[in-house]
Design a protein around this motif. Structure first.
Motif, PDB file in Angstrom:
ATOM      1  N   LYS A  65       6.798  36.277  18.354  1.00  0.00           N
ATOM      2  CA  LYS A  65       7.500  36.623  19.594  1.00  0.00           C
ATOM      3  C   LYS A  65       6.618  36.421  20.818  1.00  0.00           C
ATOM      4  CE  LYS A  65      10.846  39.892  17.667  1.00  0.00           C
ATOM      5  NZ  LYS A  65      11.369  41.286  17.675  1.00  0.00           N
ATOM      6  N   VAL A  66       5.308  36.370  20.625  1.00  0.00           N
ATOM      7  CA  VAL A  66       4.404  36.104  21.757  1.00  0.00           C
ATOM      8  C   VAL A  66       4.367  34.626  22.120  1.00  0.00           C
ATOM      9  CG1 VAL A  66       2.945  38.046  21.089  1.00  0.00           C
ATOM     10  CG2 VAL A  66       2.305  35.729  20.383  1.00  0.00           C
ATOM     11  N   MET A  67       4.948  33.771  21.281  1.00  0.00           N
ATOM     12  CA  MET A  67       4.833  32.334  21.497  1.00  0.00           C
ATOM     13  C   MET A  67       5.592  31.895  22.743  1.00  0.00           C
ATOM     14  SD  MET A  67       5.656  29.169  18.896  1.00  0.00           S
ATOM     15  CE  MET A  67       4.348  29.689  17.786  1.00  0.00           C
ATOM     16  N   GLN A  68       4.903  31.121  23.593  1.00  0.00           N
ATOM     17  CA  GLN A  68       5.487  30.569  24.815  1.00  0.00           C
ATOM     18  C   GLN A  68       5.011  29.122  24.942  1.00  0.00           C
ATOM     19  OE1 GLN A  68       3.897  33.423  27.588  1.00  0.00           O
ATOM     20  NE2 GLN A  68       5.576  34.851  27.294  1.00  0.00           N
ATOM     21  N   VAL A  69       5.978  28.203  24.945  1.00  0.00           N
ATOM     22  CA  VAL A  69       5.647  26.783  24.903  1.00  0.00           C
ATOM     23  C   VAL A  69       6.474  26.029  25.935  1.00  0.00           C
ATOM     24  CG1 VAL A  69       5.511  24.715  23.459  1.00  0.00           C
ATOM     25  CG2 VAL A  69       5.177  26.978  22.421  1.00  0.00           C
ATOM     26  N   THR A  70       5.808  25.179  26.705  1.00  0.00           N
ATOM     27  CA  THR A  70       6.468  24.244  27.611  1.00  0.00           C
ATOM     28  C   THR A  70       6.460  22.863  26.969  1.00  0.00           C
ATOM     29  OG1 THR A  70       5.784  25.470  29.578  1.00  0.00           O
ATOM     30  CG2 THR A  70       6.419  23.166  29.887  1.00  0.00           C
ATOM     31  N   ILE A  71       7.638  22.243  26.906  1.00  0.00           N
ATOM     32  CA  ILE A  71       7.781  20.893  26.373  1.00  0.00           C
ATOM     33  C   ILE A  71       8.339  20.039  27.503  1.00  0.00           C
ATOM     34  CG2 ILE A  71       8.920  19.466  24.628  1.00  0.00           C
ATOM     35  CD1 ILE A  71       9.022  22.006  22.904  1.00  0.00           C
ATOM     36  N   ALA A  72       7.503  19.188  28.092  1.00  0.00           N
ATOM     37  CA  ALA A  72       7.871  18.514  29.336  1.00  0.00           C
ATOM     38  C   ALA A  72       7.487  17.044  29.329  1.00  0.00           C
ATOM     39  CB  ALA A  72       7.190  19.208  30.524  1.00  0.00           C
TER      40      ALA A  72
ATOM     41  N   ARG B  77      11.374  29.385  16.727  1.00  0.00           N
ATOM     42  CA  ARG B  77      11.611  30.741  16.226  1.00  0.00           C
ATOM     43  C   ARG B  77      11.017  31.762  17.196  1.00  0.00           C
ATOM     44  NH1 ARG B  77       9.887  28.325  10.967  1.00  0.00           N
ATOM     45  NH2 ARG B  77      11.663  28.412   9.522  1.00  0.00           N
ATOM     46  N   HIS B  78      11.755  32.821  17.430  1.00  0.00           N
ATOM     47  CA  HIS B  78      11.283  34.053  18.079  1.00  0.00           C
ATOM     48  C   HIS B  78      10.901  33.920  19.556  1.00  0.00           C
ATOM     49  CE1 HIS B  78      11.302  36.489  14.487  1.00  0.00           C
ATOM     50  NE2 HIS B  78      10.558  35.599  13.831  1.00  0.00           N
ATOM     51  N   GLY B  79      10.137  32.921  19.973  1.00  0.00           N
ATOM     52  CA  GLY B  79       9.486  32.929  21.278  1.00  0.00           C
ATOM     53  C   GLY B  79      10.343  32.406  22.407  1.00  0.00           C
ATOM     54  N   TYR B  80       9.649  31.985  23.465  1.00  0.00           N
ATOM     55  CA  TYR B  80      10.283  31.464  24.677  1.00  0.00           C
ATOM     56  C   TYR B  80       9.863  30.002  24.839  1.00  0.00           C
ATOM     57  CZ  TYR B  80      11.956  31.180  29.491  1.00  0.00           C
ATOM     58  OH  TYR B  80      12.629  30.818  30.628  1.00  0.00           O
ATOM     59  N   PHE B  81      10.860  29.124  25.001  1.00  0.00           N
ATOM     60  CA  PHE B  81      10.600  27.692  24.998  1.00  0.00           C
ATOM     61  C   PHE B  81      11.298  27.035  26.182  1.00  0.00           C
ATOM     62  CE2 PHE B  81      10.678  29.479  20.768  1.00  0.00           C
ATOM     63  CZ  PHE B  81       9.393  29.179  20.331  1.00  0.00           C
ATOM     64  N   HIS B  82      10.497  26.404  27.040  1.00  0.00           N
ATOM     65  CA  HIS B  82      11.014  25.707  28.216  1.00  0.00           C
ATOM     66  C   HIS B  82      10.985  24.214  27.927  1.00  0.00           C
ATOM     67  CE1 HIS B  82      10.730  24.893  32.828  1.00  0.00           C
ATOM     68  NE2 HIS B  82      11.950  24.730  32.357  1.00  0.00           N
ATOM     69  N   VAL B  83      12.154  23.617  27.777  1.00  0.00           N
ATOM     70  CA  VAL B  83      12.304  22.201  27.444  1.00  0.00           C
ATOM     71  C   VAL B  83      12.802  21.502  28.704  1.00  0.00           C
ATOM     72  CG1 VAL B  83      13.399  20.560  25.878  1.00  0.00           C
ATOM     73  CG2 VAL B  83      12.856  22.871  25.080  1.00  0.00           C
ATOM     74  N   VAL B  84      11.914  20.739  29.366  1.00  0.00           N
ATOM     75  CA  VAL B  84      12.227  20.277  30.712  1.00  0.00           C
ATOM     76  C   VAL B  84      11.854  18.809  30.899  1.00  0.00           C
ATOM     77  CG1 VAL B  84      10.027  21.238  31.558  1.00  0.00           C
ATOM     78  CG2 VAL B  84      11.830  20.724  33.186  1.00  0.00           C
ATOM     79  N   ASN B  85      12.814  18.040  31.413  1.00  0.00           N
ATOM     80  CA  ASN B  85      12.582  16.644  31.823  1.00  0.00           C
ATOM     81  C   ASN B  85      12.094  15.743  30.699  1.00  0.00           C
ATOM     82  OD1 ASN B  85      11.620  17.904  34.951  1.00  0.00           O
ATOM     83  ND2 ASN B  85      13.380  16.591  34.646  1.00  0.00           N
ATOM     84  N   ASN B  86      12.606  15.950  29.514  1.00  0.00           N
ATOM     85  CA  ASN B  86      12.307  15.062  28.397  1.00  0.00           C
ATOM     86  C   ASN B  86      13.407  14.025  28.247  1.00  0.00           C
ATOM     87  OD1 ASN B  86       9.922  16.612  27.055  1.00  0.00           O
ATOM     88  ND2 ASN B  86      11.495  18.160  27.389  1.00  0.00           N
ATOM     89  N   ASP B  87      13.059  12.897  27.643  1.00  0.00           N
ATOM     90  CA  ASP B  87      14.015  11.832  27.395  1.00  0.00           C
ATOM     91  C   ASP B  87      14.277  11.750  25.893  1.00  0.00           C
ATOM     92  OD1 ASP B  87      15.754   9.807  27.916  1.00  0.00           O
ATOM     93  OD2 ASP B  87      14.249   8.310  28.405  1.00  0.00           O
ATOM     94  N   TYR B  88      15.486  12.134  25.500  1.00  0.00           N
ATOM     95  CA  TYR B  88      15.889  12.083  24.096  1.00  0.00           C
ATOM     96  C   TYR B  88      16.763  10.846  23.901  1.00  0.00           C
ATOM     97  CZ  TYR B  88      14.393  16.975  23.589  1.00  0.00           C
ATOM     98  OH  TYR B  88      13.670  18.147  23.549  1.00  0.00           O
TER      99      TYR B  88
ATOM    100  N   SER C   7      16.038  29.456  14.952  1.00  0.00           N
ATOM    101  CA  SER C   7      16.474  30.638  14.221  1.00  0.00           C
ATOM    102  C   SER C   7      15.666  31.819  14.738  1.00  0.00           C
ATOM    103  CB  SER C   7      16.265  30.449  12.710  1.00  0.00           C
ATOM    104  OG  SER C   7      14.902  30.231  12.412  1.00  0.00           O
ATOM    105  N   ALA C   8      16.056  33.024  14.316  1.00  0.00           N
ATOM    106  CA  ALA C   8      15.342  34.251  14.697  1.00  0.00           C
ATOM    107  C   ALA C   8      15.367  34.483  16.211  1.00  0.00           C
ATOM    108  CB  ALA C   8      13.907  34.232  14.175  1.00  0.00           C
ATOM    109  N   ALA C   9      16.472  34.134  16.851  1.00  0.00           N
ATOM    110  CA  ALA C   9      16.754  34.484  18.253  1.00  0.00           C
ATOM    111  C   ALA C   9      15.703  34.014  19.255  1.00  0.00           C
ATOM    112  CB  ALA C   9      16.954  35.997  18.395  1.00  0.00           C
ATOM    113  N   PRO C  10      15.316  32.752  19.234  1.00  0.00           N
ATOM    114  CA  PRO C  10      14.423  32.263  20.293  1.00  0.00           C
ATOM    115  C   PRO C  10      15.172  32.125  21.604  1.00  0.00           C
ATOM    116  CG  PRO C  10      15.182  30.429  18.982  1.00  0.00           C
ATOM    117  CD  PRO C  10      15.755  31.661  18.338  1.00  0.00           C
ATOM    118  N   THR C  11      14.437  32.127  22.718  1.00  0.00           N
ATOM    119  CA  THR C  11      15.014  31.829  24.025  1.00  0.00           C
ATOM    120  C   THR C  11      14.683  30.384  24.372  1.00  0.00           C
ATOM    121  OG1 THR C  11      14.866  34.106  24.818  1.00  0.00           O
ATOM    122  CG2 THR C  11      14.968  32.362  26.486  1.00  0.00           C
TER     123      THR C  11
END
Length: 434
Positions: free
Chosen positions: A301-308, A324-335, A346-350
């Motif tokens: 739950k302490v995990m905080q990751v920026t994917i940019a 899982r669990h943490g906070y994840f900012h997914v910004v300006n990526n090209d898929y 899973s496990a209610a990540p934000t």
């Protein structure tokens, strides 16, 4: 009458000059204050970090949405400067514009440490140490590595900024176990870590990995491996990840090209936090990024990751990322490619998806960007997954859930509607730079 008119024009010009001088002075002062603040922040962090595991995880911020807002501000500032023409090299990518606008960047390599954004923004790597030049591509003895090899460099106790004398293809016999406060900087050369073991970041802090080609990593282990000048120990079998982050913090993985490994391309587990994954080019792989050890490991739950600013390219199937669990900012990526889904959890990540470009595959059953793995039907409806300003193409759709956006989230998303149209330009140089 003519004299009065000339006098009025003169007064107007004088007033205009005063305004311009005031603006320039304010801008200079703002830049100087920002640099002083960054230096103070980094110095304070270095003094406080002493290798204690609990202390490292105190750097998980209390308000992750504020960090998302800071990322958005960086993007906006970079874009506005481009419009104003302050730098002819600007692309709207605030990380690249930070160092690539400097024509003498090779003489100022350590400036890179001040260019990260997002949750891993305080990762200074080996900024405060000396340069270490890798001259030997060999890895003959993982217990007693030769001076001049990459393994000898990364295990040292002191901060080091590691560079390479020439192009290299490095095949590691066992995991490359990194020590704290290290930067691997492969700018200006062509360095491959391939066809053997790859990089392990375990119970350490302040790591920057920049500019590598990492591919065809294989499971290794059941062997003795050195992790510092004073310690080596028995390693069980590793999974074959390109980059494995385990119980670590202040990590920045930038401008690498990653593909075709035995397990994941990037895994971050066991309470790792304060991570930025940016400007990478991912190709030809199944399970791309895993963030979180298991549904039952609540310490993530302490995990905080920026994917940019990453490009998720050809031959990818799923987990871009799987959270899982943490906070994840997914910004300006090209898929541009996926076969099953792009973002899962899973496990209610934000998950805060902002200004990305999602191009769905032709398969009519794989159009959904998101995938939930929930313990019972409908439980995911309470998870906070949001899409703001994303560009959804070829039938792609993002299934949002959770609470209405609070004010801080709205501020974090203020530029998203504009920025998705710039994704192609922002990510055009993703991967290891030639």
């Amino acid at each position: 009458m003519a004299a009065a008119l000339r006098l009025s024009c003169l007064c107007f010009l004088q007033l205009l000059i005063v305004i311009v001088l005031f603006i320039n002075s304010s801008a200079d002062n703002s830049i100087e204050e920002a640099e002083q603040f960054q230096s103070l922040s980094n110095s304070t962090m270095v003094n406080r970090l002493n290798g204690n595991d609990e202390l490292r995880h105190e750097h998980a911020v209390d308000d992750p949405e504020a960090i998302a807002s800071m990322v958005d501000m960086s993007i906006r500032n970079s874009t506005e400067r481009r419009k104003l023409g302050y730098f002819s090299c600007t692309t709207g990518n605030p990380i690249d514009d930070c160092w690539r606008c400097d024509r003498n960047w090779q003489r100022n390599r350590r400036r890179l440490a001040d260019c990260s954004i997002g949750f891993g923004r305080n990762a200074i790597g080996g900024r405060d140490g000396r340069f270490y030049v890798v001259t030997d591509s060999g890895d003959d003895d993982p217990v007693n590595p030769r001076p001049g090899t990459l393994r000898h460099a990364v295990i040292q106790d002191e901060p080091l900024w590691i560079v390479f004398k020439r192009d290299m293809h490095i095949t590691l016999k066992q995991e490359l176990i990194m020590n704290s406060f290290k930067t691997i900087d492969a700018r200006g050369v062509n360095v491959h870590i391939a066809n053997g073991a790859c990089i392990t970041i375990q119970f350490v802090t302040n790591i920057i990995i920049h500019g590598l080609h990492i591919h065809d990593c294989k499971p290794t282990g059941n062997a003795m491996v050195r992790s510092s000048p004073s310690h080596y120990g028995w390693r069980t079998m590793a999974d074959g990840d390109a980059i494995s982050i385990f119980g670590s913090s202040h990590i920045w993985v930038d401008h690498n090209s990653l593909s075709n490994c035995a397990d994941g391309l990037i895994d971050a587990i066991m309470g790792s936090t304060a991570i930025t994954i940016s400007n990478n080019y991912f190709t030809h792989h199944n399970e791309v990024i895993l963030l979180g050890h298991s549904d039952s490991y609540v310490r993530d739950k302490v995990m905080q990751v920026t994917i940019a600013f990453n490009h998720f390219g050809e031959g990818l199937i799923q987990r871009m990322p799987r959270c899982r669990h943490g906070y994840f900012h997914v910004v300006n990526n090209d898929y541009t490619h996926w076969e099953m889904y792009a973002i899962g959890g899973s496990a209610a990540p934000t998950i805060n998806s902002q200004g990305n470009r999602y191009l769905a595959p032709v398969n009519p059953f794989a159009k959904e960007v998101t995938k939930r793995v929930e313990p019972w039907e409908g439980s995911w409806k309470q998870w906070n997954w949001r899409s703001v300003g994303d560009l959804l193409l070829n039938g792609a759709y993002f299934t949002a859930s959770g609470r209405a956006a609070p004010g801080s989230y709205a501020r974090a998303s203020s530029l998203a509607a504009k920025s998705s149209s710039m994704v192609g330009m922002i990510t055009s140089n993703a991967g290891a730079l030639s």
